[in-house]
Enzyme design. Structure first.
Site, PDB file in Angstrom:
ATOM      1  N   HIS A  88       5.173  10.304   0.023  1.00  0.00           N
ATOM      2  CA  HIS A  88       4.809  11.716   0.148  1.00  0.00           C
ATOM      3  C   HIS A  88       6.061  12.575   0.255  1.00  0.00           C
ATOM      4  O   HIS A  88       7.074  12.127   0.792  1.00  0.00           O
ATOM      5  CB  HIS A  88       3.993  11.960   1.412  1.00  0.00           C
ATOM      6  CG  HIS A  88       2.578  11.469   1.329  1.00  0.00           C
ATOM      7  ND1 HIS A  88       1.663  11.995   0.459  1.00  0.00           N
ATOM      8  CD2 HIS A  88       1.933  10.483   2.005  1.00  0.00           C
ATOM      9  CE1 HIS A  88       0.502  11.369   0.615  1.00  0.00           C
ATOM     10  NE2 HIS A  88       0.637  10.445   1.535  1.00  0.00           N
ATOM     11  N   ASP A 143       0.844  -1.199   0.000  1.00  0.00           N
ATOM     12  CA  ASP A 143       0.000   0.000   0.000  1.00  0.00           C
ATOM     13  C   ASP A 143       0.882   1.254   0.000  1.00  0.00           C
ATOM     14  O   ASP A 143       0.626   2.233   0.718  1.00  0.00           O
ATOM     15  CB  ASP A 143      -0.960   0.016   1.192  1.00  0.00           C
ATOM     16  CG  ASP A 143      -2.090   1.033   0.993  1.00  0.00           C
ATOM     17  OD1 ASP A 143      -2.307   1.446  -0.166  1.00  0.00           O
ATOM     18  OD2 ASP A 143      -2.733   1.422   1.986  1.00  0.00           O
TER      19      ASP A 143
END
Lengths: 432, 336
Positions: free
Chosen positions: A318, A314
Site C-alpha cells: 500500500h 499474502d
C-alpha cells in the site's frame, strides 16, 4: 546459446546444506548449474568442471520460494506498486515464482489481461509470474468466466478472490466447470455476508475497541460449503489464507477422507494475533483478521502436520495514505514478500518446523498446488534457488523494503536468518 | 493498552480518548473538578477564565446537537474561543484526507479539538497525528468510546449514591453499537462498582464482553433484580429493524423500562439514559420523567464534566475562584 558460453556461465555451489523437499535430501553437498538448469546434486564434489564456484559453507540452499498469493497491483493500482517494483522485492525475499490473484483492475478474466501482465512480467524479468484467472466474469459472481480460454492463456488456476458469488448454485456450476478443465479452484474462504464488512476478529479485543467483528463462522461456513461441493463434484479446491483452528480442522478432516483439498496460510497469521491490533494499529489490519492465540497455535500445528501445505506472503503493498486513517477506514493488508522467508525461519528457530519442512512449505508443496515445475533440487530443473544464511541477525526497517509498500507490522522486529542470494535460471537476481 | 498516548510522562491528561486505563484517582480528580465547576457556575455569572485566549474547535463528522452544544457551552464558560465545524462525510471524499483536515485546522492555531467520528479509533488517530501541544478530546468514536459521557454518568451516580463499591449497575439495551456502554463499563470497573450487568437480547451483546468484567443477562426482570443504577442505552431504530430486532414494540415488550418493571428495582434505585430517549421503546414517558429518573441532571452534569476535562487538559491550573476540593488535588499542588 553455444556450449562454450554455457560452460563459462556454469556455477558450482559448494558445501551448502542442501534442502530438497522433493527428494527429502537434507545434507551438506554440491549443486552444479549449467544452462540455467540444475546439472548436478550430490554429497561429493562433481567430476566435471564449473567456470565459477561459490563457497556456501554454513549456508542453506533450497529451491526458490513459490508464493501462492501476492498482489503486484498492476494493472490498475500502480500508485501502490508495479510489477517491476514488486519483482525486485520478491527476488530480495528469495522468491522465484509468484501466483497473482485475479483481482487486478481490469480483472484477470480474459486472455488479453493475462497477456498484458505476462508482457510486463517478462520485461521486469527474473521472476516467474503466474496468474489465477477469474472464476466469474469481472469477479462479479454472476456469470462464469471463460475459464478454458484463461487456462489456454496460461492461468494455473481460477479464483473469485475475496468476492462473493450470486448464490450457491453459481458455486456448484463454477466448480463443475473448472473440474472439467482440470483447473484447481483457489478459494478465499470468507462468507461475505457473515464477514459483514468487519475489520477484526470477533472476540474481546474487537468488542473492547468497538471494531466491527468478523466471526470465525465467516471462514468455517465457507470451508464447509466448498468441501460439500468438492464431495459432489470431485473438483480440486485450494483454500487460501486460513485463519481459524476450526477451518484447519475441517480441511484436515476432508484430506483424511481423501478429498482433493489443500490449504495455505499467510506467514503473518502464524505470529500475530487479535491483541496486536490494540492501540488501533492499522499495520495489523488484515483480512482475514488476526485471530486468537489458540487459532494461531492451531494454524502452526496444521502447518507442521502438512494439513496446511504452503505458507504464502499474502503480499498487499500500500501507499502510506492507505494506512493513514482511523483503523476501520484503513485498507487491509501487509507488504509481505520480504518477510515470508524470515518469518518461516522463525518457525525453524522455534523448532516448529525442520529446515526441510520449511523448504517444503515455501516451495515444494506450493509448486505442487500451483501445478508448476518448481520447488525441487532435481537435476534438469530450472536453477531457481535461494541461498540462505540461517544465522544472520538483522532488524527489519520498513524503509529498507524494496517493495513499494512499506506497510509492515514487523518494522523494528529482529530476525535471525536472511536471504544471501537468489538465483533465477542460474543467474543471480539478488545479492545481499 | 490503548490509552498510553493520552497521558504525559507524569501521568497527567494530555488527551482524553478513552476511560480505559485511566486510574481511579485521575477519574475522581476529574469528577471533583467538575463538582467545583458546577458550584462555580450556579450563579448568574457563569463565566470563568481558565481557557481565556485558547481556541477550541468542535470537529464533528457525525451529526450531533446535544453533545456538541454542551461542549460548546463548556468551552465558552471557560472563556475559550470556540469554532464549530460540522464536517459531512462527503467533504473527505473530495480528496482531502482526515489528516489534511486536521493539519489545516491546526494551522489556525487551535489548542484543542473536540472530535466526533463514526470510525472506532478516530480519536486515537487524531491524537497520534496531532502536533505537540494540540489536545484531542474524544466526543465519540464509532462504537469505541465516549469518555465524557462515561464521566458525566459517573458524576451523576456519585452525586446520587456516593460510594461505588456497594453498587450494582445494569446497562440495558443496544450494547453492541454503544460507545457509551463501553466507556461506562471501564469507568465503573475502575471506580470499583460491585457488579456491572449488561441486559439485552443476544443480538445486541458483543462477543466476549464478559472479559470487560460484566455479567450478561438476556432477561430484563432478572437483570434489574436488586440493582441500584439502571443505565438505558439509546436504540437507533433505523439500524435495528429486521437485522437485530424484529420490531421496536417487541423490544419494548421484553426490554422496555415500564412502571410495572420499576418494582424490580431497589426502592432508591436511579434511572439514567444518555439521550435522546425513544419514548415507548427503551422507556415509558412517565418513567423517563418520574422521580427516580436523573436523565435531565445528566445533561447539566455534562457541561461541568466537560469543563473539568478541558481545563485539566489545557494544563492551566484552576484559578482561585474554583477551589480544589480533594486531597489528591491538594497534594498534587503542594508537590509543585
Amino acid at each position: 546459446m553455444s556450449k562454450t558460453a554455457t560452460n563459462a556461465d556454469s556455477l558450482l555451489i559448494e558445501s551448502a546444506r542442501l534442502l530438497d523437499p522433493a527428494s527429502g535430501l537434507d545434507a551438506t553437498g554440491f549443486l552444479g548449474i549449467r544452462d540455467g538448469k540444475i546439472a548436478y546434486v550430490g554429497k561429493t564434489r562433481p567430476k566435471d568442471k564449473y567456470a565459477k564456484s561459490i563457497d556456501a559453507k554454513g549456508l542453506w540452499l533450497m529451491p526458490g520460494l513459490v508464493d501462492l498469493a501476492a498482489r503486484f497491483r498492476e494493472p490498475g493500482l500502480t500508485t501502490k506498486a508495479t510489477i517491476v517494483t514488486e519483482t525486485r522485492a520478491a527476488q530480495a525475499g528469495g522468491i522465484t515464482a509468484v501466483v497473482l490473484p485475479p483481482d487486478t483492475s481490469p480483472v484477470i478474466d480474459s486472455p488479453a489481461v493475462v497477456d498484458r501482465i505476462r508482457g510486463k512480467a517478462l520485461a521486469a524479468g527474473g521472476l516467474d509470474i503466474h496468474m489465477l484467472g477469474a472464476l466469474t466474469k469481472g469477479l462479479a459472481g454472476e456469470a462464469l468466466a471463460e475459464m478454458s480460454s484463461l487456462k489456454q492463456a496460461g492461468c494455473i488456476g481460477v479464483s473469485n478472490a475475496a468476492f462473493g458469488l450470486r448464490d450457491s448454485l453459481m458455486g456448484r456450476r463454477a466448480l463443475e466447470y473448472a473440474q472439467g478443465l482440470g483447473l484447481t479452484v483457489h478459494v478465499f474462504p470468507q462468507n461475505p455476508a457473515l464477514a459483514n464488512g468487519g475489520c477484526a476478529h470477533e472476540g474481546p479485543v474487537a468488542t473492547r475497541l468497538g471494531l466491527l467483528p468478523i466471526p470465525e463462522a465467516a471462514e468455517v461456513s465457507a470451508i464447509r460449503f466448498w468441501i460439500t461441493l468438492v464431495e459432489d463434484t470431485g473438483a480440486s479446491v485450494h483454500f487460501g489464507r486460513l485463519s481459524t483452528a476450526r477451518g484447519a480442522a475441517l480441511v484436515e478432516a476432508a484430506q483424511k477422507r481423501g478429498l482433493p483439498v489443500t490449504a495455505d496460510v499467510a506467514a503473518h497469521q502464524l505470529f500475530l494475533i487479535d491483541t496486536d491490533v490494540e492501540g488501533f494499529n492499522a499495520m495489523c489490519h488484515v483480512i482475514p483478521p488476526l485471530r486468537s492465540a489458540d487459532d494461531r497455535d492451531a494454524l502452526r500445528a496444521a502447518v507442521k502436520r502438512g494439513v496446511i501445505g504452503a505458507i504464502c506472503s499474502d503480499h498487499q503493498p500500500h501507499e502510506a495514505d492507505a494506512k493513514t486513517n482511523p483503523f476501520p477506514l484503513t485498507e487491509p493488508g501487509i507488504s509481505g514478500l520480504e518477510t515470508l522467508l524470515p518469518l518461516t525461519l522463525r518457525l525453524v528457530h522455534e523448532k516448529i518446523l525442520t529446515p526441510l519442512q520449511a523448504a517444503e512449505r515455501l516451495s515444494g508443496t506450493p509448486a505442487k498446488i500451483a501445478g508448476i515445475a518448481a520447488g525441487t533440487l532435481s537435476v534438469g530443473q530450472s536453477a531457481d534457488l535461494v541461498l540462505i544464511n540461517p544465522n544472520t541477525r538483522w532488524t527489519l526497517q520498513a524503509d529498507a523494503l524494496l517493495s513499494n509498500g512499506h506497510n509492515t507490522p514487523f518494522a523494528g522486529s529482529a530476525f535471525t536468518g536472511q536471504v544471501q542470494k537468489t538465483l533465477y535460471r542460474g543467474r543471480t537476481v539478488y545479492n545481499q | 493498552m490503548t490509552s498510553n498516548i493520552q497521558l504525559d510522562s507524569s501521568g497527567r491528561l494530555k488527551h482524553l480518548l478513552t476511560l480505559e486505563g485511566l486510574s481511579k484517582p485521575l477519574i475522581l480528580q476529574i469528577l471533583d473538578q467538575a463538582a467545583a465547576f458546577a458550584d462555580a457556575t450556579q450563579g448568574r455569572d457563569k463565566k470563568l477564565d481558565h481557557l481565556r485566549g485558547r481556541t477550541v474547535i468542535n470537529l464533528f463528522f457525525e451529526a450531533s446537537t446535544r453533545t456538541r452544544t454542551t461542549f460548546e457551552l463548556a468551552a465558552t464558560r471557560l472563556s475559550a474561543d470556540v469554532l464549530n465545524l460540522q464536517v459531512a462525510a462527503s467533504s473527505t471524499s473530495k480528496g482531502e484526507t482526515l489528516l489534511d483536515t486536521l493539519k489545516t485546522l491546526e494551522a489556525m492555531q487551535a489548542d484543542m479539538f473536540v472530535i466526533r467520528h463514526d470510525a472506532s479509533g478516530a480519536a486515537h488517530f487524531f491524537a497520534e497525528h496531532a502536533a505537540p501541544g494540540v489536545a484531542i478530546l474524544n466526543a465519540g468514536d464509532g462504537r469505541h468510546a465516549h469518555p465524557t459521557q462515561g464521566l458525566l454518568d459517573m458524576y451523576t451516580i456519585r452525586k446520587a449514591k456516593g460510594d461505588f463499591s456497594k453498587l450494582k449497575v445494569a446497562i440495558v439495551g443496544d450494547v453492541v453499537h454503544s460507545r457509551v456502554a463501553r466507556s461506562n463499563i471501564h469507568a465503573l470497573r475502575t471506580l470499583g462498582a460491585k457488579e456491572i450487568r449488561v441486559v439485552a437480547p443476544p443480538t445486541l451483546v458483543p462477543a466476549g464482553i464478559e472479559q470487560m468484567g460484566v455479567k450478561v443477562f438476556h432477561s430484563l426482570e432478572a437483570g434489574l433484580d436488586g440493582v441500584d443504577v439502571v443505565i438505558l442505552l439509546r436504540l437507533q431504530k433505523e439500524r435495528m429493524l429486521g437485522a437485530f430486532l424484529p420490531s421496536m414494540s417487541e423490544f419494548h415488550r421484553d426490554f422496555g423500562l415500564t412502571k410495572a418493571r420499576i418494582k424490580h428495582l431497589k426502592p432508591d434505585a436511579i434511572i439514567m439514559h444518555p439521550g435522546p430517549i425513544n419514548r415507548g421503546v427503551e422507556i415509558e414517558g412517565d418513567v423517563a420523567y418520574g422521580p427516580r429518573s436523573l436523565i435531565l441532571q445528566q445533561v447539566s452534569h455534562g457541561i461541568a464534566v466537560r469543563m473539568a476535562v478541558m481545563a485539566m487538559i489545557l494544563g492551566r491550573e484552576p484559578e482561585t475562584e474554583v477551589a480544589p476540593k480533594t486531597k489528591t488535588k491538594k497534594s498534587a499542588r503542594a508537590a509543585r
